[in-house]
Design a protein around this motif. Structure first.
Motif, mmCIF file in Angstrom:
data_model
loop_
_atom_site.group_PDB
_atom_site.id
_atom_site.type_symbol
_atom_site.label_atom_id
_atom_site.label_comp_id
_atom_site.label_asym_id
_atom_site.label_seq_id
_atom_site.Cartn_x
_atom_site.Cartn_y
_atom_site.Cartn_z
ATOM 1 N N LYS A 1 0.808 -1.222 0.000
ATOM 2 C CA LYS A 1 0.000 0.000 0.000
ATOM 3 C C LYS A 1 0.836 1.263 0.000
ATOM 4 C CE LYS A 1 -3.514 2.638 2.446
ATOM 5 N NZ LYS A 1 -4.640 2.630 3.398
ATOM 6 N N GLY A 2 1.960 1.251 0.694
ATOM 7 C CA GLY A 2 2.702 2.475 0.950
ATOM 8 C C GLY A 2 3.774 2.778 -0.080
ATOM 9 N N ASN A 3 4.349 3.966 0.039
ATOM 10 C CA ASN A 3 5.514 4.394 -0.728
ATOM 11 C C ASN A 3 6.732 4.105 0.140
ATOM 12 O OD1 ASN A 3 7.597 5.710 -2.005
ATOM 13 N ND2 ASN A 3 6.679 7.744 -1.915
ATOM 14 N N LEU A 4 7.542 3.133 -0.236
ATOM 15 C CA LEU A 4 8.635 2.692 0.612
ATOM 16 C C LEU A 4 9.641 3.798 0.898
ATOM 17 C CD1 LEU A 4 9.242 -0.873 -0.869
ATOM 18 C CD2 LEU A 4 8.094 -0.280 1.280
ATOM 19 N N GLY A 5 9.751 4.757 0.000
ATOM 20 C CA GLY A 5 10.658 5.877 0.220
ATOM 21 C C GLY A 5 10.004 7.051 0.916
ATOM 22 N N THR B 1 -6.452 -6.061 15.675
ATOM 23 C CA THR B 1 -6.874 -4.764 16.217
ATOM 24 C C THR B 1 -5.720 -3.770 16.291
ATOM 25 O OG1 THR B 1 -6.447 -5.452 18.511
ATOM 26 C CG2 THR B 1 -8.662 -5.865 17.615
ATOM 27 N N ASN B 2 -4.516 -4.223 16.029
ATOM 28 C CA ASN B 2 -3.351 -3.337 16.085
ATOM 29 C C ASN B 2 -2.272 -3.876 15.156
ATOM 30 O OD1 ASN B 2 -1.423 -5.126 17.658
ATOM 31 N ND2 ASN B 2 -3.089 -4.994 19.150
ATOM 32 N N PRO B 3 -1.206 -3.096 14.903
ATOM 33 C CA PRO B 3 -0.200 -3.519 13.924
ATOM 34 C C PRO B 3 0.936 -4.346 14.480
ATOM 35 C CG PRO B 3 0.251 -1.278 14.605
ATOM 36 C CD PRO B 3 -1.022 -1.683 15.308
ATOM 37 N N ASN B 4 1.045 -4.452 15.811
ATOM 38 C CA ASN B 4 2.236 -5.063 16.392
ATOM 39 C C ASN B 4 1.978 -6.319 17.212
ATOM 40 O OD1 ASN B 4 1.125 -3.826 18.706
ATOM 41 N ND2 ASN B 4 2.470 -2.042 18.486
ATOM 42 N N GLY B 5 0.720 -6.648 17.473
ATOM 43 C CA GLY B 5 0.407 -7.879 18.176
ATOM 44 C C GLY B 5 0.357 -7.769 19.683
ATOM 45 N N LEU B 6 0.431 -6.536 20.233
ATOM 46 C CA LEU B 6 0.232 -6.399 21.671
ATOM 47 C C LEU B 6 -1.155 -6.929 22.023
ATOM 48 C CD1 LEU B 6 1.876 -2.920 22.401
ATOM 49 C CD2 LEU B 6 2.801 -5.209 22.838
ATOM 50 N N PHE B 7 -1.270 -7.550 23.193
ATOM 51 C CA PHE B 7 -2.447 -8.355 23.498
ATOM 52 C C PHE B 7 -3.743 -7.563 23.461
ATOM 53 C CE2 PHE B 7 -5.619 -9.953 26.463
ATOM 54 C CZ PHE B 7 -5.844 -11.208 25.907
ATOM 55 N N ASP B 8 -4.715 -8.164 22.812
ATOM 56 C CA ASP B 8 -6.101 -7.706 22.805
ATOM 57 C C ASP B 8 -6.936 -8.954 22.603
ATOM 58 O OD1 ASP B 8 -8.725 -6.883 21.560
ATOM 59 O OD2 ASP B 8 -7.885 -4.884 21.837
ATOM 60 N N GLU B 9 -7.991 -9.138 23.385
ATOM 61 C CA GLU B 9 -8.769 -10.376 23.295
ATOM 62 C C GLU B 9 -9.450 -10.532 21.940
ATOM 63 O OE1 GLU B 9 -12.833 -8.733 25.512
ATOM 64 O OE2 GLU B 9 -11.591 -10.294 26.440
ATOM 65 N N ASN B 10 -9.590 -9.444 21.191
ATOM 66 C CA ASN B 10 -10.187 -9.509 19.864
ATOM 67 C C ASN B 10 -9.142 -9.559 18.749
ATOM 68 O OD1 ASN B 10 -12.957 -9.430 20.672
ATOM 69 N ND2 ASN B 10 -12.676 -7.261 21.177
ATOM 70 N N GLU C 1 -9.083 -1.798 10.514
ATOM 71 C CA GLU C 1 -10.188 -2.063 9.589
ATOM 72 C C GLU C 1 -9.667 -2.339 8.185
ATOM 73 O OE1 GLU C 1 -14.265 0.108 7.881
ATOM 74 O OE2 GLU C 1 -12.980 1.136 9.342
ATOM 75 N N ASN C 2 -8.738 -1.503 7.727
ATOM 76 C CA ASN C 2 -8.200 -1.671 6.376
ATOM 77 C C ASN C 2 -7.342 -2.928 6.263
ATOM 78 O OD1 ASN C 2 -9.470 0.663 5.537
ATOM 79 N ND2 ASN C 2 -7.681 1.964 5.875
ATOM 80 N N LEU C 3 -6.563 -3.226 7.302
ATOM 81 C CA LEU C 3 -5.739 -4.423 7.279
ATOM 82 C C LEU C 3 -6.602 -5.674 7.214
ATOM 83 C CD1 LEU C 3 -2.982 -5.846 7.500
ATOM 84 C CD2 LEU C 3 -3.244 -5.740 9.994
ATOM 85 N N ASN C 4 -7.643 -5.734 8.016
ATOM 86 C CA ASN C 4 -8.524 -6.905 8.015
ATOM 87 C C ASN C 4 -9.194 -7.091 6.658
ATOM 88 O OD1 ASN C 4 -8.050 -7.752 10.691
ATOM 89 N ND2 ASN C 4 -9.471 -6.234 11.486
ATOM 90 N N ASN C 5 -9.624 -5.997 6.051
ATOM 91 C CA ASN C 5 -10.218 -6.082 4.711
ATOM 92 C C ASN C 5 -9.194 -6.562 3.691
ATOM 93 O OD1 ASN C 5 -12.773 -5.239 5.519
ATOM 94 N ND2 ASN C 5 -12.325 -3.073 5.174
ATOM 95 N N HIS D 1 0.936 6.167 9.843
ATOM 96 C CA HIS D 1 1.325 6.794 8.579
ATOM 97 C C HIS D 1 0.410 6.356 7.442
ATOM 98 C CE1 HIS D 1 3.901 8.267 5.342
ATOM 99 N NE2 HIS D 1 3.872 7.045 4.817
ATOM 100 N N LEU D 2 0.082 5.079 7.403
ATOM 101 C CA LEU D 2 -0.711 4.544 6.298
ATOM 102 C C LEU D 2 -2.176 4.942 6.383
ATOM 103 C CD1 LEU D 2 0.716 0.910 6.048
ATOM 104 C CD2 LEU D 2 1.176 2.823 4.500
ATOM 105 N N ASP D 3 -2.748 4.915 7.606
ATOM 106 C CA ASP D 3 -4.198 5.038 7.726
ATOM 107 C C ASP D 3 -4.675 6.058 8.760
ATOM 108 O OD1 ASP D 3 -5.042 3.065 5.766
ATOM 109 O OD2 ASP D 3 -4.144 1.582 7.095
#
Length: 234
Positions: A73-77, A154-163, A136-140, A126-128
């Motif tokens: 999705k992103g511009n790597l530079g 629910t997040n980009p890094n995997g810190l705990f969330d029951e969902n 939401e966008n990642l799940n889609n 940065h992305l969203d």
């Protein structure tokens, strides 16, 4: 001729030569992981599975999905400005400062190689814009672009969330998709990276014991607790 085989696991396990026989006959492996899947990357055939469709908490394996989403999705530079929220993330970090700027690709490297939770959050914002929009966008993206149906992040890094959950099978599919991207594959297989940040200069080493040679297995070409390996095709 070489072909890639992807192995996705939830917890670290020792990869043994028994795996090479699993396509020919069923084997029972003494794995410490709660869930595991071994895929043939070319055909998608499942060579081995343990609790493959059981929902589990993926922790930092989430970053594999964040990385391929960001790469596509992103511009790597493009330059990312680190927020206070990103800089203050718990757990493993690359010690980003609030207001620090870095190219998107560098943050993806810091996230995958050193498991930087701060880098992952900076990428998401940065992305969203916000974590909620990112999730939401990642799940889609995972559902529509990669085709997994038992994952919800629910997040980009995997810190705990029951969902926040996935399955070994979904992670195998996500990783198999990701390693076909040359940018992802290169970062995924990086063993050592010199890191120059605003507040932290260091040498980053992969956390994967097999990739960095602590548990020698030369066929391993990339990974976190997900393993990418090459196998001779006979």
């Amino acid at each position: 001729m070489k072909k890639f085989v992807s192995c996705t696991i939830i917890l670290l396990f020792l990869f043994t030569t028994q795996i090479k026989t699993c396509a020919a006959e069923p084997v029972q492996l003494d794995l410490k992981s709660e869930g595991a899947v071994l895929l043939d990357s070319d055909t998608g055939a499942v060579l081995y599975a343990k609790n493959a469709n059981e929902k589990m908490y993926p922790a930092s394996l989430t970053k594999i999905a964040t990385a391929i989403y960001a790469i596509e999705k992103g511009n790597l530079g493009g330059i990312v400005t680190v927020s206070k929220n990103a800089a203050s993330q718990d757990g493993t970090r690359v010690y980003l400062n609030e207001g620090e700027q870095a190219p998107l690709q560098k943050l993806i490297q810091g996230m995958l190689i050193n498991s930087g939770n701060d880098a992952a959050m900076a990428i998401a914002e940065h992305l969203d814009g916000t974590v909620d929009h990112f999730a939401e966008n990642l799940n889609n993206y995972l559902k529509n672009n990669i085709g997994v149906n038992n994952t919800h992040f629910t997040n980009p890094n995997g810190l705990f969330d029951e969902n926040h959950y996935t399955t070994a099978m979904d992670l195998a599919i996500i990783t198999n998709y990701a390693i076909k991207n040359p940018v992802f594959a290169e970062i995924f297989g990086t063993k050592v990276l010199e890191w120059q940040g605003q507040s932290w200069a260091s040498t980053l080493y992969t956390h994967h014991r097999m990739l960095k040679g602590e548990l020698p297995y030369p066929e391993v070409t990339g990974g976190r607790r997900v393993i990418q390996m090459k196998q001779n095709k006979h």
